[in-house]
Scaffold this motif. Structure first.
Motif, PDB file in Angstrom:
ATOM      1  N   SER A   3       0.799  -1.222   0.000  1.00  0.00           N
ATOM      2  CA  SER A   3       0.000   0.000   0.000  1.00  0.00           C
ATOM      3  C   SER A   3       0.835   1.277   0.000  1.00  0.00           C
ATOM      4  O   SER A   3       0.812   2.053  -0.917  1.00  0.00           O
ATOM      5  N   ALA A   4       1.574   1.556   1.074  1.00  0.00           N
ATOM      6  CA  ALA A   4       2.414   2.750   1.214  1.00  0.00           C
ATOM      7  C   ALA A   4       1.731   4.029   0.784  1.00  0.00           C
ATOM      8  O   ALA A   4       0.562   4.245   1.041  1.00  0.00           O
ATOM      9  N   GLU A   5       2.504   4.903   0.112  1.00  0.00           N
ATOM     10  CA  GLU A   5       2.006   6.251  -0.159  1.00  0.00           C
ATOM     11  C   GLU A   5       1.603   6.381  -1.619  1.00  0.00           C
ATOM     12  O   GLU A   5       2.238   7.069  -2.398  1.00  0.00           O
ATOM     13  N   MET A   6       0.527   5.721  -2.026  1.00  0.00           N
ATOM     14  CA  MET A   6       0.121   5.731  -3.409  1.00  0.00           C
ATOM     15  C   MET A   6      -1.276   6.295  -3.561  1.00  0.00           C
ATOM     16  O   MET A   6      -2.141   6.039  -2.743  1.00  0.00           O
ATOM     17  N   VAL A 122      -4.882   0.543 -11.732  1.00  0.00           N
ATOM     18  CA  VAL A 122      -5.754   0.894 -10.604  1.00  0.00           C
ATOM     19  C   VAL A 122      -5.300   0.037  -9.432  1.00  0.00           C
ATOM     20  O   VAL A 122      -5.022  -1.152  -9.591  1.00  0.00           O
ATOM     21  N   TYR A 123      -5.198   0.635  -8.302  1.00  0.00           N
ATOM     22  CA  TYR A 123      -4.707  -0.056  -7.106  1.00  0.00           C
ATOM     23  C   TYR A 123      -5.792  -0.001  -6.037  1.00  0.00           C
ATOM     24  O   TYR A 123      -6.335   1.070  -5.755  1.00  0.00           O
ATOM     25  N   LEU A 124      -6.125  -1.135  -5.432  1.00  0.00           N
ATOM     26  CA  LEU A 124      -7.228  -1.213  -4.471  1.00  0.00           C
ATOM     27  C   LEU A 124      -6.784  -1.866  -3.169  1.00  0.00           C
ATOM     28  O   LEU A 124      -6.046  -2.852  -3.182  1.00  0.00           O
ATOM     29  N   PHE A 125      -7.271  -1.331  -2.052  1.00  0.00           N
ATOM     30  CA  PHE A 125      -7.088  -1.964  -0.748  1.00  0.00           C
ATOM     31  C   PHE A 125      -8.291  -2.894  -0.533  1.00  0.00           C
ATOM     32  O   PHE A 125      -9.433  -2.453  -0.580  1.00  0.00           O
ATOM     33  N   GLN A 186      -4.499  -7.420   2.337  1.00  0.00           N
ATOM     34  CA  GLN A 186      -4.627  -7.798   0.923  1.00  0.00           C
ATOM     35  C   GLN A 186      -4.860  -6.569   0.048  1.00  0.00           C
ATOM     36  O   GLN A 186      -5.671  -5.709   0.366  1.00  0.00           O
ATOM     37  N   ASN A 187      -4.133  -6.509  -1.062  1.00  0.00           N
ATOM     38  CA  ASN A 187      -4.244  -5.405  -2.011  1.00  0.00           C
ATOM     39  C   ASN A 187      -4.292  -5.950  -3.424  1.00  0.00           C
ATOM     40  O   ASN A 187      -3.776  -7.041  -3.705  1.00  0.00           O
ATOM     41  N   MET A 188      -4.897  -5.190  -4.325  1.00  0.00           N
ATOM     42  CA  MET A 188      -5.019  -5.618  -5.720  1.00  0.00           C
ATOM     43  C   MET A 188      -4.527  -4.528  -6.666  1.00  0.00           C
ATOM     44  O   MET A 188      -4.793  -3.344  -6.468  1.00  0.00           O
ATOM     45  N   ILE A 278      -3.672  -9.004 -13.238  1.00  0.00           N
ATOM     46  CA  ILE A 278      -4.287  -8.615 -11.966  1.00  0.00           C
ATOM     47  C   ILE A 278      -3.635  -9.390 -10.827  1.00  0.00           C
ATOM     48  O   ILE A 278      -4.037 -10.506 -10.513  1.00  0.00           O
ATOM     49  N   PRO A 279      -2.615  -8.822 -10.199  1.00  0.00           N
ATOM     50  CA  PRO A 279      -2.034  -9.466  -9.021  1.00  0.00           C
ATOM     51  C   PRO A 279      -2.774  -9.073  -7.748  1.00  0.00           C
ATOM     52  O   PRO A 279      -3.189  -7.929  -7.585  1.00  0.00           O
ATOM     53  N   VAL A 280      -2.936 -10.040  -6.852  1.00  0.00           N
ATOM     54  CA  VAL A 280      -3.473  -9.801  -5.518  1.00  0.00           C
ATOM     55  C   VAL A 280      -2.358 -10.117  -4.538  1.00  0.00           C
ATOM     56  O   VAL A 280      -1.784 -11.212  -4.556  1.00  0.00           O
ATOM     57  N   PHE A 281      -2.027  -9.145  -3.691  1.00  0.00           N
ATOM     58  CA  PHE A 281      -0.904  -9.280  -2.774  1.00  0.00           C
ATOM     59  C   PHE A 281      -1.385  -9.558  -1.354  1.00  0.00           C
ATOM     60  O   PHE A 281      -2.271  -8.874  -0.855  1.00  0.00           O
TER      61      PHE A 281
END
Length: 348
Positions: A3-6, A122-125, A186-188, A278-281
């Motif tokens: 996540s960090a500062e994005m 696109v980055y999602l929490f 988890q983030n996507m 689409i990676p899920v971390f």
């Protein structure tokens, strides 16, 4: 990644890669051009031979403890983790039609003047739910939130199952890794890699290892844009039909004291066709203390030759870190091969 500062946006920026391509550019802007020593091209088949990432059917994990089917899958996972750090898995919920959609975003590196990757995103929490900010979630297609919600829940179950299998293969209690990281975060990312007029000058994503625990990647069948580093060679990963690609990330390497390695990977730009991935971390909680598992540094095992219980001692190979510090470093300076993890290694 994590996540960090994005900051993400759901509308294309003026400098989005897709907008540049739609303008019909024939050469890429300077901010995307990598220094000559950082450029790479796709290897020829003769360079990587017939090696390919293992494909594993996880169905056996649902069998009872001690069963032949369960032990077979555990052994396959152990081999994949130790020898590859990547593997593809086949399971009913691995293929979710309708999930792929266009994504837009901006560069993720905070450092001014950093070379841009040839992609939009696109980055999602996703997890825990309290982190979700639906203001950043696309409203088109109309079922986007429902699909992502379901995908998040199923991949979280899968991740916990994998962490359990990794724990058992390391000789630890099944819930060890999940407990060790305090709580799975988890983030996507929804990545869009447009066609590139000069792919030899840039990269879809520069060489790096993922910073969290485990990554699950949904990609287009047959794609070979993703490459992994194995035995000092870059091997294209051929995306198997209906499969998720799994890779070991930095925190697993540290907790396992180097038994499982996070693996460098990169994405090449393509001149002829775009790509969506689409990676899920799955990451550790931000304040989680990541260090080699104490249980792996001193424990008693049975010598198979003598059948006598012996004490096994192993020195810690990594210093302790707070996960959020590792995360911030990545987003401050960007993908940097495996130098972040290597900086935590202790002298023998």
């Amino acid at each position: 990644m994590a996540s960090a500062e994005m900051v993400c946006v759901t509308k294309p920026r003026v400098d989005a890669v897709e907008i540049l391509v739609e303008k019909g550019i024939t050469s890429i802007p300077e901010k995307f051009i990598r220094p000559r020593e950082e450029r790479f091209t796709s290897p020829t088949p003769s360079e990587y031979g017939e090696e390919q990432v293992p494909v594993i059917d996880l169905q056996g994990l649902n069998c009872c403890e001690g069963s032949v089917e369960r032990e077979k899958v555990l052994k396959q996972l152990a081999y994949a983790c130790e020898e590859w750090g990547f593997f593809q898995i086949k399971q009913a919920y691995a293929a979710l039609p309708g999930l792929i959609t266009q994504g837009y975003g901006s560069k993720y590196i905070a450092r001014e003047g950093a070379t841009r990757d040839w992609r939009d995103f696109v980055y999602l929490f996703l997890q825990p739910h309290s982190r979700r900010d639906y203001a950043y979630w696309p409203s088109d297609p109309s079922d986007f939130r429902e699909v992502v919600y379901n995908f998040s829940e199923e991949t979280l179950k899968l991740t916990k199952s994998l962490l359990g299998a990794f724990s058992l293969n390391l000789g630890l209690p099944q819930n060890y890794l999940e407990t060790f990281i305090v709580q799975p975060y988890q983030n996507m990312l929804i990545n869009y890699y447009p066609r590139c007029p000069e792919p030899e000058l840039t990269a879809g994503f520069y060489a790096h290892s993922d910073i969290g625990m485990v990554t699950l990647l949904l990609q287009e069948t047959g794609s070979k844009a993703l490459q992994i580093r194995k035995n000092d060679k870059w091997i294209p990963v051929l995306a198997a039909p209906g499969a998720l690609l799994v890779n070991i990330a930095d925190q697993i390497e540290i907790i396992s004291n180097g038994r499982y390695k996070s693996i460098e990977h990169r994405v090449v730009a393509d001149k002829d066709k775009p790509r969506v991935s689409i990676p899920v971390f799955c990451d550790a909680a931000p304040d989680a203390i990541i260090k080699p598992a104490p249980e792996l540094l001193g424990r008693r095992i049975v010598n198979e030759a003598t059948k006598v219980e012996e004490e096994m001692k192993e020195n810690a190979k990594y210093t302790s870190i707070v996960f959020k510090n590792h995360e911030i470093a990545f987003y401050k300076d960007g993908a940097n091969s495996k130098k972040y993890v290597q900086s935590y290694m202790l002298q023998a």
